[in-house]
Motif scaffolding. Sequence first.
Motif, PDB file in Angstrom:
ATOM      1  N   VAL A 258      13.193 -15.948   3.935  1.00 42.96           N
ATOM      2  CA  VAL A 258      11.866 -15.868   3.311  1.00 42.96           C
ATOM      3  C   VAL A 258      11.301 -14.458   3.411  1.00 42.96           C
ATOM      4  N   ARG A 259      11.476 -13.827   4.563  1.00 45.91           N
ATOM      5  CA  ARG A 259      10.941 -12.469   4.762  1.00 45.91           C
ATOM      6  C   ARG A 259      11.532 -11.505   3.737  1.00 45.91           C
ATOM      7  N   ALA A 260      12.840 -11.504   3.607  1.00 49.56           N
ATOM      8  CA  ALA A 260      13.503 -10.602   2.660  1.00 49.56           C
ATOM      9  C   ALA A 260      13.076 -10.919   1.230  1.00 49.56           C
ATOM     10  N   TRP A 261      12.970 -12.211   0.917  1.00 49.48           N
ATOM     11  CA  TRP A 261      12.562 -12.621  -0.422  1.00 49.48           C
ATOM     12  C   TRP A 261      11.159 -12.106  -0.733  1.00 49.48           C
ATOM     13  N   LEU A 262      10.235 -12.272   0.214  1.00 46.54           N
ATOM     14  CA  LEU A 262       8.857 -11.829  -0.004  1.00 46.54           C
ATOM     15  C   LEU A 262       8.766 -10.312  -0.160  1.00 46.54           C
ATOM     16  N   TYR A 263       9.441  -9.565   0.712  1.00 44.31           N
ATOM     17  CA  TYR A 263       9.395  -8.106   0.595  1.00 44.31           C
ATOM     18  C   TYR A 263       9.989  -7.638  -0.737  1.00 44.31           C
ATOM     19  N   THR A 264      11.073  -8.275  -1.158  1.00 45.25           N
ATOM     20  CA  THR A 264      11.682  -7.910  -2.440  1.00 45.25           C
ATOM     21  C   THR A 264      10.738  -8.242  -3.596  1.00 45.25           C
TER      22      THR A 264
ATOM     23  N   ASP B 234      12.427   2.562   1.697  1.00 45.02           N
ATOM     24  CA  ASP B 234      11.882   1.213   1.619  1.00 45.02           C
ATOM     25  C   ASP B 234      11.969   0.520   2.980  1.00 45.02           C
ATOM     26  N   GLU B 235      13.064   0.729   3.691  1.00 40.10           N
ATOM     27  CA  GLU B 235      13.225   0.137   5.030  1.00 40.10           C
ATOM     28  C   GLU B 235      12.146   0.653   5.981  1.00 40.10           C
TER      29      GLU B 235
ATOM     30  N   MET C 223       0.826  -1.213   0.000  1.00 38.94           N
ATOM     31  CA  MET C 223       0.000   0.000   0.000  1.00 38.94           C
ATOM     32  C   MET C 223       0.861   1.265   0.000  1.00 38.94           C
ATOM     33  N   HIS C 224       2.097   1.166   0.450  1.00 41.04           N
ATOM     34  CA  HIS C 224       3.002   2.321   0.402  1.00 41.04           C
ATOM     35  C   HIS C 224       3.439   2.624  -1.039  1.00 41.04           C
TER      36      HIS C 224
END
Length: 197
Positions: free
Chosen positions: A85-91, A122-123, A55-56
């Motif tokens: 997994v977290r980093a992969w999903l956000y990317t 982004d962070e 949404m951002h």
Amino acid sequence: MRDVLSGRQQIFHFSLFTFTLISLFTFHSSLFTLHLINLDLTFRTYYRPLCLYAMHYLDDTQAVEDVVQDAFVRLMQSDEQPRNVRAWLYTAVRNRAVDTLRRRNPLLTDVAPQDLERLISDEEAQERSQREAELWTLIDALPPRCREVLLMAKRDGLKYAEIAETLGISVKTVEKQMGKALRLLRGHADAILSLLA
């Protein structure tokens, strides 16, 4: 005699082969089940934060859900699980959101996340999305009337008298429901109010 031995050996080898295949299938099924369990937990953990993160970038709820669901489908279809997994999903979500924006406007060059007032990093968008998801989970756990009153007051900007009239309750009841909601959200109330204001 040689034919009998070779027949027995064939049966033994066939049985060993069958056992190995069944063992491999069982092991593979266990890994598949484990993968599905992990995917379910991953989905429940990250779906809401990823939607809030998207949404951002995007202002269209349907596009946000499509982007996030696409990331999960790609994760499910991948042969091996990413290390982080977290980093992969956000990317994946960020890249898909940027692709969506560029399809809408091919002349778009710089894409950055934003909140209601300004561009953010982004962070910061990732951190906010995680905090927002936690807060919305807390709000969702409120009793229905408390949640309704809180959202009407803070999200919709209604005055207590307007809430009372809309819900057909007294202003005093609205005050009590707001107090109860804020008590239940103690420790998170300031963050909630700033998010909903």
